[in-house]
Design a protein around this motif. Structure first.
Motif, PDB file in Angstrom:
ATOM      1  N   GLY A 129      49.130  77.362  10.017  1.00 18.08           N
ATOM      2  CA  GLY A 129      48.033  77.223   9.611  1.00 18.08           C
ATOM      3  C   GLY A 129      47.315  76.605  10.306  1.00 18.08           C
ATOM      4  N   GLY A 165      39.405  91.218  12.081  1.00 17.22           N
ATOM      5  CA  GLY A 165      39.207  90.170  11.633  1.00 17.22           C
ATOM      6  C   GLY A 165      37.870  89.325  12.461  1.00 17.22           C
ATOM      7  N   ASN A 310      53.808  82.333   3.232  1.00 19.32           N
ATOM      8  CA  ASN A 310      53.141  83.217   2.715  1.00 19.32           C
ATOM      9  C   ASN A 310      52.011  83.062   2.311  1.00 19.32           C
ATOM     10  OD1 ASN A 310      56.109  84.446   3.024  1.00 19.32           O
ATOM     11  ND2 ASN A 310      55.846  84.158   0.696  1.00 19.32           N
ATOM     12  N   THR A 311      50.953  82.314   2.895  1.00 21.35           N
ATOM     13  CA  THR A 311      49.697  81.889   2.336  1.00 21.35           C
ATOM     14  C   THR A 311      49.066  82.127   3.648  1.00 21.35           C
ATOM     15  OG1 THR A 311      50.260  80.027   3.652  1.00 21.35           O
ATOM     16  CG2 THR A 311      51.207  79.204   1.213  1.00 21.35           C
ATOM     17  N   TYR A 312      49.509  82.353   4.555  1.00 20.31           N
ATOM     18  CA  TYR A 312      48.784  83.887   5.940  1.00 20.31           C
ATOM     19  C   TYR A 312      47.561  84.603   5.113  1.00 20.31           C
ATOM     20  CZ  TYR A 312      51.283  87.683   5.629  1.00 20.31           C
ATOM     21  OH  TYR A 312      52.056  88.723   5.349  1.00 20.31           O
ATOM     22  N   THR A 313      46.280  83.877   5.422  1.00 17.20           N
ATOM     23  CA  THR A 313      45.243  85.713   4.975  1.00 17.20           C
ATOM     24  C   THR A 313      46.026  86.856   5.728  1.00 17.20           C
ATOM     25  OG1 THR A 313      43.038  85.060   6.669  1.00 17.20           O
ATOM     26  CG2 THR A 313      43.995  83.820   4.542  1.00 17.20           C
ATOM     27  N   CYS A 314      44.904  88.052   5.295  1.00 16.18           N
ATOM     28  CA  CYS A 314      45.619  89.461   5.775  1.00 16.18           C
ATOM     29  C   CYS A 314      44.951  90.066   7.352  1.00 16.18           C
ATOM     30  CB  CYS A 314      45.319  90.422   5.104  1.00 16.18           C
ATOM     31  SG  CYS A 314      47.109  90.511   3.481  1.00 16.18           S
ATOM     32  N   ALA A 315      43.566  88.744   7.366  1.00 13.85           N
ATOM     33  CA  ALA A 315      43.162  88.873   8.463  1.00 13.85           C
ATOM     34  C   ALA A 315      42.978  87.546   9.394  1.00 13.85           C
ATOM     35  CB  ALA A 315      41.358  88.070   7.592  1.00 13.85           C
ATOM     36  N   GLU A 316      44.410  86.870   9.008  1.00 12.53           N
ATOM     37  CA  GLU A 316      44.964  85.912   9.664  1.00 12.53           C
ATOM     38  C   GLU A 316      46.013  86.675  10.264  1.00 12.53           C
ATOM     39  OE1 GLU A 316      43.964  81.323   8.966  1.00 12.53           O
ATOM     40  OE2 GLU A 316      45.769  82.690   7.003  1.00 12.53           O
ATOM     41  N   ASP A 344      52.807  92.972   7.155  1.00  7.79           N
ATOM     42  CA  ASP A 344      51.979  92.025   6.632  1.00  7.79           C
ATOM     43  C   ASP A 344      52.095  91.617   5.861  1.00  7.79           C
ATOM     44  OD1 ASP A 344      49.426  93.155   6.279  1.00  7.79           O
ATOM     45  OD2 ASP A 344      48.337  92.410   7.542  1.00  7.79           O
ATOM     46  N   LYS A 345      51.612  91.180   4.412  1.00  8.07           N
ATOM     47  CA  LYS A 345      51.603  91.867   2.972  1.00  8.07           C
ATOM     48  C   LYS A 345      50.776  92.508   2.541  1.00  8.07           C
ATOM     49  CE  LYS A 345      49.364  87.147   1.940  1.00  8.07           C
ATOM     50  NZ  LYS A 345      49.379  85.824   1.657  1.00  8.07           N
ATOM     51  N   CYS A 346      50.105  93.132   3.587  1.00 11.69           N
ATOM     52  CA  CYS A 346      48.713  94.000   2.831  1.00 11.69           C
ATOM     53  C   CYS A 346      49.024  95.388   3.359  1.00 11.69           C
ATOM     54  CB  CYS A 346      47.440  93.511   3.334  1.00 11.69           C
ATOM     55  SG  CYS A 346      46.704  92.279   2.538  1.00 11.69           S
TER      56      CYS A 346
END
Length: 773
Positions: A129, A165, A310-316, A344-346
């Motif tokens: 991040g 995003g 794993n803390t990234y957002t899907c927009a990132e 990605d996680k989404c």
């Protein structure tokens, strides 16, 4: 039949680059499913390095805490791409804005040997991040003689803004990117002149580009040899696709080819894929011509994780992909991003190494087995926690699509030929040219000594194989509505709604079919969880059939459903009778009785007036009270399990006859108290003293006062002795209906009470008679 290929000229591609680049691959397909993010132009990432200070014994290295320009991804690299760090590599960062320092993050000590052109070795990159401070420490493992590799440095990457995003990036490509892509297009998309005479197999092919040769010579142990070293031969690859069970030479690896193959159709649908333009890839940093698998066939899918946070957002996520791309190319010296696909996680799928998502592009992801596989990597680290269902679903969909192009079962195995000597995490070793049988979908650790894709993710590969291959698993009928259920049998008048669930994600399901007695009665989408049908009268077997995207089917256990329209019946009409209990002018105790049945299955009987009550199918009576002197209607409805109904009712009026209305004989004494009906009662101790009431009704109850000294009385009905009633009670009671009598029809009756004169307790106190008309 002659096959034809359409070639896109470099000029056409360059002209197209003046607008938005939606180039999906060398087949010239724009990415129809890239989405709005494809409107962003390429984003240049910024990378910086800082050398680590080596300890004097060579077993440790560090970078002291320091301020930096902003970055979001880091990795530690070293000079020799064939070397490994067997100890621990840890970093922590300071969050830009908050200034808070993170916990120490352990980096995967080996990113894997990607390709022979690699300039450096390194850890997997880690997404941390937005950060503006960093600290690093490295410690060698093994024996005290073990030393860290030379040239240790921290590599920091700012992937820039853009992609999904953001919408903040210009849609115009930078000149360097246009030039680089033009060169790529000129070499890769050269026009093809079709031969006037067909080849023996009646097909034509593009002229092969010069075969690349090795650019470096491995000097480390066999397990550290760059993966899939290319052959030094300049001969083109065989024109036919070798079988999985053939035995290639053990002395040389198959040679990758730059010839663009024809994309074969797949037995599975293609999932949505965000193109390289969609995640704003800077094509200028990797202008090399794509290479393709030498056999032209993908035999297996290798599953990876990127070993990041794993803390990234899907927009990132697009920025994370750009960071991995920059790290692989600029920091490690690879030709392009190593993976063929990233997820990605989404569940969003990203095109990885360029060359065409529908083609067998040669990646740099699986040491020794790149030339026969395609690589899928999920963003994040999955040592302790498995990826999200959305991410695993996308992995299964890509794997099914790519393997489906080459007739490989996702639950099958593949015989792969090692391009270099190697060792896996389980300690198995093999020589270059050795053949290994692995699952068609397997983890990176099966072919290389790495923890990738993480233990928790690795343990889910069986699920991914099942999802990709079919049939649908866990298919269960959860509900049948439209009527009721008794035991395991459902009932309806005609219409039903059947609900179901399945453990296979809906994205892998083509459709559902509602079966009635084995015949399709309704069809629903793969995302549906219910469907409706109308049944003819009779007993039916209802089930759900799921059609997997592979065409394989699974059918649930059948439910028994009875369709019927016959109403239930009151075999005994509702009736009223007075009952024992405390009498009040507003609450005379009575019993409501009935009996109902149904030809199929009775569900319940409901009392709708004067109060609402519901009774089970086996209940035939209930205690109630009614106001004296008021006619009350008692309405009931019987329901069967199908929803058919029948109604019935009965009316009655309780009437209180005071003791003063009776015909008296013998001695009776009047008593006054608010506890008596009407405030008064009669009491007698005289033997054979009597009270007689005459009325017209269908039920009667004698109300008395009771105590420990109360005596006995005889009850005569219509001149006939009916009972001897003992009024004695350990507790004092008033207005107690102690005796009742009910007749089948209303008629004129006489009730006479006679004092027995019981020895020692002769007193009888009466409070009146209640009858029901």
């Amino acid at each position: 039949m002659r096959s034809h290929r359409i070639w896109v000229t470099a000029a056409t591609v360059v002209a197209g680059l003046t607008g938005v680049l939606l180039f999906q691959g060398v087949t010239g397909q724009p990415s129809a499913d890239a989405g709005p993010d494809a409107k962003s132009g390429p984003v240049k990432a910024d990378s910086r390095t800082s050398a680590l200070k080596m300890d004097t014994d060579g077993r440790g290295a560090s970078l002291a805490r320091r301020d930096t320009e902003p970055f979001s991804m880091l990795g530690v690299t070293w000079t020799d791409p064939a070397a490994r760090v067997t100890g621990t590599v840890e970093a922590r960062t300071r969050a830009a804005g908050s200034g808070k320092w993170s916990n120490w993050l352990k980096l995967d000590g080996d990113s894997g040997l990607g390709e022979s052109s690699a300039g450096r070795g390194g850890t997997e990159p880690a997404w941390v991040g937005p950060s503006d401070g960093v600290e690093v420490r490295v410690k060698a493992g093994g024996t005290t003689s073990s030393r860290l590799p030379a040239g240790l440095r921290l590599d920091m990457i700012d992937p820039g803004n853009g992609g999904a995003g953001s919408g903040s990036v210009s849609t115009a490509m930078e000149p360097a990117a246009v030039a680089a892509f033009a060169a790529f297009a000129a070499e890769t998309l050269a026009p093809q002149t079709e031969s006037a005479s067909p080849a023996p197999d009646d097909t034509t092919s593009a002229p092969a580009s010069p075969t690349p040769t090795a650019t470096a010579t491995a000097t480390a142990e066999p397990t550290d040899v760059p993966s899939d070293p290319p052959s030094t031969s300049t001969s083109p690859p065989e024109s036919t696709t070798p079988s999985e069970t053939s035995s290639p030479s053990a002395s040389a690896s198959p040679t990758p080819t730059a010839t663009v193959p024809t994309p074969p159709p797949s037995t599975a649908p293609r999932p949505p894929i965000t193109s390289r333009a969609g995640w704003s890839a800077d094509e200028s940093i990797s202008p090399e011509t794509p290479e393709y698998l030498p056999g032209g066939k993908i035999k297996a899918v290798v599953v990876h994780h990127t070993a990041e946070s794993n803390t990234y957002t899907c927009a990132e996520a697009p920025a994370v992909v750009r960071g991995v791309y920059t790290y692989h190319v600029k920091q490690l010296g690879w030709k392009d991003i190593g993976y063929n696909f990233l997820v990605d996680k989404c569940g969003t799928v990203y095109e990885g190494r360029k060359g065409g998502v529908d083609l067998p592009v040669l990646g740099a992801h699986a040491y020794g087995f790149n030339t026969e596989t395609t690589g899928i990597s999920v963003l994040g680290t999955y040592t302790d926690a498995a990826p999200t269902t959305a991410a695993m679903t996308s992995v299964a969909r890509i794997a099914a699509w790519k393997l489906g192009q080459y007739g490989v079962s996702p639950t099958g195995t593949a015989t792969l030929t090692a391009g270099a000597a190697g060792q896996n995490l389980a300690g198995q070793t093999w020589a270059q040219g050795a053949q290994r049988t692995l699952p068609a979908i397997h983890g990176h650790r099966d072919g290389y000594n790495t923890l990738c894709p993480g233990t928790a993710f690795y343990n889910q590969l069986g699920t991914i194989r099942s999802w990709a291959s079919g049939p649908v698993t866990g298919l269960t009928v959860k509900s049948v509505t439209g009527g009721g259920v008794s035991g395991t049998t459902h009932y309806t008048k005609a219409g039903i709604t059947v609900g179901w669930s399945a453990s296979t994600p809906s994205a892998l399901i083509s459709k559902y079919e509602l079966l009635v007695d084995g015949t399709v009665a309704a069809t629903a989408a793969g995302s549906a969880t219910s469907a409706k049908a109308t049944l003819a009268a009779g007993t039916h077997k209802v089930a759900v059939r799921a059609v997997h995207q592979s065409g394989k089917t699974a059918t649930s256990a059948a439910a028994t459903v009875v369709a019927e329209t016959t109403a239930p019946a009151f075999t005994t009409k509702p009736s009223l009778a007075l009952r024992t209990g405390t009498v009040n002018t507003t609450a005379v105790p009575l019993t409501l009785s009935w009996k109902a049945s149904d030809s199929a299955a009775l569900k319940e009987v409901r009392l709708t007036a004067p109060v609402a009550k519901t009774y089970g199918p086996t209940v035939t009576s209930a205690a109630h009270t009614a106001k004296s002197g008021v006619a009350t209607a008692w309405s009931m409805t019987a329901y069967d399990q199908a929803g058919n109904t029948a109604a019935a009712s009965v009316s009655g009026t309780p009437v209180i006859l005071q003791e003063t209305s009776a015909v008296r004989s013998g001695t009776w004494t009047s008593r006054s108290s608010t506890s008596y009906l009407g405030g008064k009662s009669y009491s007698s101790t005289a033997k054979n003293a009597s009270l007689t009431w005459t009325f017209t009704g269908r039920s009667a109850a004698w109300a008395v006062s009771r105590a420990s000294t109360s005596g006995q009385a005889y009850v005569y009905v219509d001149g006939v002795k009916a009972a001897t009633v003992d009024l004695r009670s350990s507790t004092t009671k008033y207005r107690d209906a102690i005796w009742t009598k009910t007749w089948s029809t209303s008629a004129k009756h006489t009730v006479r009470i006679v004092v027995v004169g019981t020895s020692g307790r002769p007193t009888v106190t009466t409070d009146g008679l209640v009858y029901l008309k």
